[in-house]
Motif scaffolding. Structure first.
Motif, PDB file in Angstrom:
ATOM      1  N   THR A  56      71.480  -3.097 -18.438  1.00 17.00           N
ATOM      2  CA  THR A  56      71.527  -4.032 -17.309  1.00 17.00           C
ATOM      3  C   THR A  56      72.651  -3.648 -16.364  1.00 17.00           C
ATOM      4  O   THR A  56      72.468  -3.617 -15.129  1.00 17.00           O
ATOM      5  N   LEU A  57      73.811  -3.330 -16.918  1.00 17.00           N
ATOM      6  CA  LEU A  57      74.935  -2.902 -16.088  1.00 17.00           C
ATOM      7  C   LEU A  57      74.600  -1.607 -15.351  1.00 17.00           C
ATOM      8  O   LEU A  57      74.843  -1.476 -14.142  1.00 17.00           O
ATOM      9  N   ALA A  58      74.025  -0.651 -16.068  1.00 17.39           N
ATOM     10  CA  ALA A  58      73.706   0.642 -15.451  1.00 17.39           C
ATOM     11  C   ALA A  58      72.671   0.479 -14.348  1.00 17.39           C
ATOM     12  O   ALA A  58      72.783   1.084 -13.269  1.00 17.39           O
ATOM     13  N   GLY A  59      71.642  -0.334 -14.594  1.00 14.84           N
ATOM     14  CA  GLY A  59      70.597  -0.514 -13.600  1.00 14.84           C
ATOM     15  C   GLY A  59      71.088  -1.198 -12.342  1.00 14.84           C
ATOM     16  O   GLY A  59      70.780  -0.765 -11.223  1.00 14.84           O
ATOM     17  N   LEU A  60      71.874  -2.268 -12.493  1.00 18.09           N
ATOM     18  CA  LEU A  60      72.358  -2.993 -11.332  1.00 18.09           C
ATOM     19  C   LEU A  60      73.405  -2.195 -10.559  1.00 18.09           C
ATOM     20  O   LEU A  60      73.437  -2.223  -9.321  1.00 18.09           O
ATOM     21  N   VAL A 103      65.700  -7.590  -4.539  1.00 14.09           N
ATOM     22  CA  VAL A 103      66.104  -6.198  -4.304  1.00 14.09           C
ATOM     23  C   VAL A 103      66.690  -5.569  -5.570  1.00 14.09           C
ATOM     24  O   VAL A 103      66.147  -4.593  -6.101  1.00 14.09           O
ATOM     25  N   GLU A 104      67.773  -6.136  -6.055  1.00 14.32           N
ATOM     26  CA  GLU A 104      68.498  -5.501  -7.157  1.00 14.32           C
ATOM     27  C   GLU A 104      67.709  -5.506  -8.468  1.00 14.32           C
ATOM     28  O   GLU A 104      67.549  -4.463  -9.112  1.00 14.32           O
ATOM     29  N   LEU A 105      67.215  -6.675  -8.882  1.00 16.55           N
ATOM     30  CA  LEU A 105      66.503  -6.752 -10.157  1.00 16.55           C
ATOM     31  C   LEU A 105      65.223  -5.919 -10.173  1.00 16.55           C
ATOM     32  O   LEU A 105      64.961  -5.221 -11.165  1.00 16.55           O
ATOM     33  N   PRO A 106      64.398  -5.936  -9.114  1.00 12.60           N
ATOM     34  CA  PRO A 106      63.218  -5.057  -9.137  1.00 12.60           C
ATOM     35  C   PRO A 106      63.574  -3.577  -9.240  1.00 12.60           C
ATOM     36  O   PRO A 106      62.892  -2.825  -9.957  1.00 12.60           O
ATOM     37  N   LEU A 107      64.624  -3.146  -8.559  1.00  9.55           N
ATOM     38  CA  LEU A 107      65.016  -1.738  -8.629  1.00  9.55           C
ATOM     39  C   LEU A 107      65.638  -1.383  -9.978  1.00  9.55           C
ATOM     40  O   LEU A 107      65.489  -0.255 -10.461  1.00  9.55           O
ATOM     41  N   ALA A 108      66.333  -2.328 -10.575  1.00  8.07           N
ATOM     42  CA  ALA A 108      66.979  -2.078 -11.868  1.00  8.07           C
ATOM     43  C   ALA A 108      66.042  -2.319 -13.044  1.00  8.07           C
ATOM     44  O   ALA A 108      66.373  -1.963 -14.184  1.00  8.07           O
ATOM     45  N   ALA A 109      64.870  -2.902 -12.795  1.00  4.07           N
ATOM     46  CA  ALA A 109      63.969  -3.315 -13.875  1.00  4.07           C
ATOM     47  C   ALA A 109      63.592  -2.183 -14.836  1.00  4.07           C
ATOM     48  O   ALA A 109      63.593  -2.406 -16.051  1.00  4.07           O
ATOM     49  N   PRO A 110      63.258  -0.966 -14.367  1.00  8.25           N
ATOM     50  CA  PRO A 110      62.912   0.094 -15.332  1.00  8.25           C
ATOM     51  C   PRO A 110      64.038   0.424 -16.304  1.00  8.25           C
ATOM     52  O   PRO A 110      63.791   0.666 -17.493  1.00  8.25           O
TER      53      PRO A 110
END
Length: 257
Positions: free
Chosen positions: A145-149, A174-181
């Motif tokens: 989660t930290l890495a994705g955000l 914006v942030e959560l959809p991009l970090a989701a994978p």
């Protein structure tokens, strides 16, 4: 003499749903027709009086196993993702190192040690293994989660702010959809590891797919051990392949124009 060049045909890929279907079918077969493999297990333990574990139906043990892993995963995802979001906001950034260290600390304790400490407080049964799985599965979720955000481009967040989005809207759209994978990859790792770790719950009275393994070890019956280990392995492969399918679909959706 012909100068024509042969063009290699692209190899067709297997459908994304194929492996989840294969592993799921094998898992279903193992829990409903384990007794059909009695000749094989008799070969493993030729001197044993009984080679098929029958103290509980395998589909019942599978359901209990999924329940324990599911509850632990749900709590861990909610807590881990929420903590990751909180410390990547401006107000919570001071707690970023602390959250990372606490998540890492949970995985440094062996699950057996956590069970030994939890049983005197929580008693025997399902609750101690759920606590152990929560602690053991927290690190991959928090870390990813930290890495994705943190990997979301600052220019993208600036553009969202310039469009009039509030910080909450920027996080949600914006942030959560991009970090989701990346977050999903952490959840996948956590759940897959805990499917195997949950078998330890059988040592503290939490009946699940670890029961045949523990019974086989206690009674010196390797056929029981193989049955429990095989079913857990098939469950882990099924769940892991489902997560892979979900990750691929998510990536393709994000990369679509």
């Amino acid at each position: 003499m012909s100068n024509s060049l042969s063009v290699a045909q692209p190899r067709k890929r297997a459908p994304l749903w194929l492996w989840p279907l294969v592993w799921g079918a094998l898992l279903l077969l193992s829990v409903v027709a384990m007794s059909a493999a009695e000749p094989l297990f008799r070969w493993i333990e030729p001197d044993a009086r009984q080679v098929i574990y029958d103290r509980a139906d395998f589909y019942v043990l599978l359901g209990r196993h999924l329940l324990v892993v599911g509850i632990a995963a749900l709590v861990t995802v909610v807590v881990g993702v929420s903590a990751g979001i909180a410390v990547t906001r401006e107000r919570g950034s001071d707690f970023l190192p602390l959250v990372g260290q606490l998540a890492s600390l949970g995985q440094t304790f062996p699950p057996v040690a956590v069970l030994a400490l939890a049983v005197p407080v929580l008693g025997f049964g399902t609750l101690p293994i759920i606590v152990a799985l929560m602690l053991y599965g927290m690190l991959p979720i928090v870390r990813n989660t930290l890495a994705g955000l943190q990997a979301v481009d600052i220019d993208i967040k600036t553009a969202a702010h310039a469009m009039g989005m509030t910080p909450t809207q920027t996080l949600r759209y914006v942030e959560l959809p991009l970090a989701a994978p990346v977050i999903l990859a952490g959840i996948r790792t956590s759940v897959t590891i805990n499917i195997a770790t949950a078998a330890l719950g059988a040592t503290v009275g939490a009946s699940n797919l670890g029961d045949p393994i523990i019974s086989g070890i206690v009674n010196g019956n390797m056929a029981y051990v193989v049955q429990g280990a095989l079913t857990i392995a098939l469950l882990a492969l099924t769940v892991d392949s489902l997560f892979e399918l979900l990750q691929r679909q998510l990536r393709s959706r994000l990369s679509a124009p």
